[in-house]
Scaffold this active site. Structure first.
Site, PDB file in Angstrom:
ATOM      1  N   ARG A  52     -16.453   9.044   8.906  1.00  0.00           N
ATOM      2  CA  ARG A  52     -15.358   8.055   9.147  1.00  0.00           C
ATOM      3  C   ARG A  52     -16.208   6.607   9.199  1.00  0.00           C
ATOM      4  O   ARG A  52     -15.383   5.566   8.658  1.00  0.00           O
ATOM      5  CB  ARG A  52     -14.449   8.083  10.662  1.00  0.00           C
ATOM      6  CG  ARG A  52     -13.333   7.123  10.746  1.00  0.00           C
ATOM      7  CD  ARG A  52     -12.321   7.425  11.419  1.00  0.00           C
ATOM      8  NE  ARG A  52     -12.491   8.522  12.321  1.00  0.00           N
ATOM      9  CZ  ARG A  52     -13.081   8.236  13.785  1.00  0.00           C
ATOM     10  NH1 ARG A  52     -13.482   7.001  14.019  1.00  0.00           N
ATOM     11  NH2 ARG A  52     -13.412   9.210  14.462  1.00  0.00           N
ATOM     12  N   TYR A 104       0.809 -10.699  -3.375  1.00  0.00           N
ATOM     13  CA  TYR A 104       1.060  -9.156  -3.467  1.00  0.00           C
ATOM     14  C   TYR A 104       2.175  -8.845  -2.308  1.00  0.00           C
ATOM     15  O   TYR A 104       1.840  -8.937  -1.127  1.00  0.00           O
ATOM     16  CB  TYR A 104      -0.186  -8.191  -3.488  1.00  0.00           C
ATOM     17  CG  TYR A 104       0.297  -6.907  -3.300  1.00  0.00           C
ATOM     18  CD1 TYR A 104       1.004  -6.314  -4.224  1.00  0.00           C
ATOM     19  CD2 TYR A 104      -0.355  -5.805  -2.259  1.00  0.00           C
ATOM     20  CE1 TYR A 104       1.421  -4.829  -4.330  1.00  0.00           C
ATOM     21  CE2 TYR A 104       0.145  -4.793  -2.272  1.00  0.00           C
ATOM     22  CZ  TYR A 104       0.966  -3.946  -3.289  1.00  0.00           C
ATOM     23  OH  TYR A 104       1.362  -2.549  -3.186  1.00  0.00           O
ATOM     24  N   ASP A 177      -8.174 -12.488  -2.565  1.00  0.00           N
ATOM     25  CA  ASP A 177      -7.735 -11.109  -3.228  1.00  0.00           C
ATOM     26  C   ASP A 177      -7.807 -11.578  -4.686  1.00  0.00           C
ATOM     27  O   ASP A 177      -7.119 -12.227  -5.549  1.00  0.00           O
ATOM     28  CB  ASP A 177      -6.398 -10.824  -2.888  1.00  0.00           C
ATOM     29  CG  ASP A 177      -6.046  -9.637  -3.765  1.00  0.00           C
ATOM     30  OD1 ASP A 177      -6.584  -9.158  -4.840  1.00  0.00           O
ATOM     31  OD2 ASP A 177      -4.751  -8.963  -3.185  1.00  0.00           O
ATOM     32  N   LYS A 202      -7.175  -0.525  -9.076  1.00  0.00           N
ATOM     33  CA  LYS A 202      -6.651  -1.449 -10.309  1.00  0.00           C
ATOM     34  C   LYS A 202      -7.899  -1.297 -11.263  1.00  0.00           C
ATOM     35  O   LYS A 202      -8.358  -0.081 -11.658  1.00  0.00           O
ATOM     36  CB  LYS A 202      -5.949  -2.472 -10.063  1.00  0.00           C
ATOM     37  CG  LYS A 202      -5.080  -2.830  -8.796  1.00  0.00           C
ATOM     38  CD  LYS A 202      -3.814  -1.731  -8.877  1.00  0.00           C
ATOM     39  CE  LYS A 202      -3.005  -1.956  -7.460  1.00  0.00           C
ATOM     40  NZ  LYS A 202      -1.947  -1.032  -7.773  1.00  0.00           N
TER      41      LYS A 202
HETATM   42  C1  LIG Z   1      -3.152  -7.973  -5.898  1.00  0.00           C
HETATM   43  C2  LIG Z   1      -3.119  -6.705  -5.207  1.00  0.00           C
HETATM   44  N1  LIG Z   1      -3.580  -6.686  -3.967  1.00  0.00           N
HETATM   45  C3  LIG Z   1      -3.615  -5.617  -3.205  1.00  0.00           C
HETATM   46  C4  LIG Z   1      -3.019  -4.397  -3.722  1.00  0.00           C
HETATM   47  C5  LIG Z   1      -2.934  -3.395  -2.699  1.00  0.00           C
HETATM   48  O1  LIG Z   1      -3.600  -2.242  -3.377  1.00  0.00           O
HETATM   49  P1  LIG Z   1      -3.454  -0.668  -3.018  1.00  0.00           P
HETATM   50  O2  LIG Z   1      -2.327  -0.329  -3.882  1.00  0.00           O
HETATM   51  O3  LIG Z   1      -4.612  -0.078  -3.469  1.00  0.00           O
HETATM   52  O4  LIG Z   1      -3.194  -0.589  -1.575  1.00  0.00           O
HETATM   53  C6  LIG Z   1      -2.406  -4.248  -4.855  1.00  0.00           C
HETATM   54  C7  LIG Z   1      -1.357  -3.418  -5.370  1.00  0.00           C
HETATM   55  O5  LIG Z   1      -0.708  -3.286  -6.362  1.00  0.00           O
HETATM   56  C8  LIG Z   1      -2.407  -5.740  -5.660  1.00  0.00           C
HETATM   57  O6  LIG Z   1      -1.654  -5.701  -6.951  1.00  0.00           O
END
Ligand SMILES: Cc1ncc(COP(=O)(O)O)c(C=O)c1O
Length: 383
Positions: A52, A104, A177, A202
């Site tokens: 973990r 997001y 991000d 992604k």
């Molecule tokens: C810009 C961005 N940040 C974070 C996330 C979250 O990622 P996850 O779906 O892998 O939890 C996403 C998901 O679409 C995203 O587009």
């Protein structure tokens, strides 16, 4: 020769040149053990006790991503959300944090509905305007500023270097991000950010076949140890097979992302003056918000995400999505296949997405095929 000094394309393609010293294998094995042998004198000299907290299956992917982002260390998580929320969970109740109004949506919802419950003071601001950032920062109280650039779903651009200067003066950490920019185009740590986050689901993986997240730190400090503690205690830990798949996906990162980004630029330029399109939102267009900043902080491309606002409003946008043959009507982004979605339907109440907006994730298919399919879908919807 230190493999970290190679060009990023080489680092990614060869996974930092990894070779198994015993077998001479050039692809790492998948370690599935959840537990590790304790030494007879009661020590854990291997540095590992239980999966973990850590797993040898993470080592190579973490090393490659840390190298591409020019950070000290990286940590894999079970999803982008697990990675992002670990940063906020490493803060203390009462800490003030700034996050963008346009970001997001799942993370925004978590910040407003969960992070606030355990005492974080979350303030959403227009992160694209440094004057607003400056006046919202509370020196000594603001512990974290969260930036997403380009930001879902309008692809607005925040100036990372300018924001980093403001954060430093106020004693706040800056986390970015960078899922959409990817290390191919932007390296936020070199622009003054303290942490980078990717939904590795992604582009880093790139094949729409796993959920993963990653954080990269500029410094191996107490806050980073705290974040790793959150991963170990809360358990948002990536699986061994997913770590292995992620490393495989990373090998083609530069090829995939550059191809998708240049197709996105072509698609944006094609549809920007189109009679059936009200507006194209893409940082690679000269008229777009933040284009000049994007030119400075994104090197070699503007990413493969764009949105189009369709003439005729919500019904026409939904009808256009209904008409596509080649684009896949699905959420997410960053895969080899192109995706289209009516974003306001996904985000619901409070979304910054206009009702006529379609979000496009451009893949690596033939760009002419993608344009032709969108042309027929728009023509059918607006006939
Ligand atoms: C810009 C961005 N940040 C974070 C996330 C979250 O990622 P996850 O779906 O892998 O939890 C996403 C998901 O679409 C995203 O587009």
């Amino acid at each position: 020769m230190d493999p970290n000094t190679n060009k990023p394309e080489t680092i990614a393609a060869q996974a930092l040149g990894w070779v198994d010293h015993e077998t001479r294998a050039i692809t790492p094995p998948i370690h599935v053990s959840t537990t590790y042998l304790r030494d007879p004198d009661n020590q854990y000299r291997s540095g590992r006790a239980y999966a973990r907290a850590d797993n040898p299956a993470f080592d190579q992917a973490e090393a490659v991503i840390a190298s591409l982002e020019q950070g000290a260390h990286a940590a894999l998580f079970a999803s982008g959300m697990a990675a992002a929320t670990a940063v906020f969970q490493a803060l203390a109740p009462g800490d003030h944090v700034l996050a963008p109004k346009v970001m997001y949506w799942s993370l925004r919802n978590w910040l407003m509905n969960f992070a606030t419950h355990w005492g974080l003071q979350v303030e959403l601001i227009d992160m694209t305007d440094p004057r607003i950032v400056q006046s919202a920062l509370r020196p000594g109280k603001t512990r974290l500023v969260w930036v997403e650039t380009p930001a879902n779903p309008l692809w607005s651009i925040t100036d990372i270097a300018a924001t980093a200067v403001l954060c430093k003066a106020a004693g706040a950490r800056l986390a970015v991000d960078s899922t959409v920019a990817t290390p191919v185009f932007t390296r936020p740590l070199t622009l003054g950010a303290d942490l980078v986050m990717h939904a590795a689901t992604k582009y880093l993986n790139g094949h729409s076949d796993l959920l993963a997240g990653v954080l990269v730190t500029r410094e191996d400090d107490d806050f980073w140890r705290h974040i790793r503690g959150v991963r170990a205690y809360v358990g948002g830990t990536l699986g061994s097979f997913e770590s292995w798949l992620l490393l495989r996906g990373l090998r083609t990162l530069y090829l995939r992302v550059r191809a998708a980004s240049s197709a996105a630029q072509r698609i944006a330029e094609h549809f920007a003056p189109h009679a059936l399109v009200r507006e194209v939102l893409y940082p690679g267009l000269r008229q777009s918000q933040g284009h000049e900043i994007a030119r400075r902080q994104m090197q070699g491309g503007f990413g493969a995400m764009l949105s189009i606002r369709v003439q005729g409003g919500e019904a026409a946008a939904i009808a256009t999505a209904a008409n596509v043959q080649l684009w896949k009507r699905a959420t997410s982004l960053g895969g080899t296949e192109s995706l289209i979605e009516h974003r306001a339907s996904v985000e619901g109440a409070g979304t910054p997405a206009p009702a006529d907006l379609l979000r496009l994730s451009v893949g690596i298919e033939d760009c002419g095929d993608l344009i032709a399919d969108l042309e027929q879908a728009l023509a059918g919807a607006l006939r």
